[in-house]
Design a protein around this motif. Structure first.
Motif: not given
Length: 109
Positions: A60-73, A76-80
């Protein structure tokens, strides 16, 4: 007439599959309720889940880094994931998948 027979057979088969699937799911739920894990088994599962959840967080962190997910998303995924892990811990690492309804089922009756 032949088409009508085929349609009737398909309908009967589909009912059989639905009822067999529901019965199997109920049986699996009943079986998991009775299981007691030893401390060694719980520790082994805890270690495996720790590794799996850490990898999921890393992905998930990589997806955020690559711009696939926003930081907020991503948060939220990590919280889940962390919430799911906490529930597993509370249930002594025995999954309780069949005991809840999905949110999309709430409006249906």
């Amino acid at each position: 007439m032949k088409k009508l027979g085929i349609i009737a057979t398909l309908i009967l088969l589909s009912f059989g599959v639905v009822f067999t699937s529901a019965a199997a799911q109920n049986q699996e739920t009943e079986e998991t309720k009775e299981v007691k894990l030893t401390e060694e088994q719980k520790n082994e599962l805890a270690k495996l889940y720790d590794e799996a959840f850490e990898k999921k967080k890393e992905i998930i962190t990589k997806y955020v880094e690559y711009g696939v997910f926003t930081v907020e998303k991503g948060d939220k995924l990590i919280e889940h994931i962390e919430s799911h892990y906490k529930k597993l811990e509370e249930n002594n690492y025995i999954p309780k998948y069949g005991n809840h309804k999905h949110h999309h089922d709430k409006g249906k009756q």
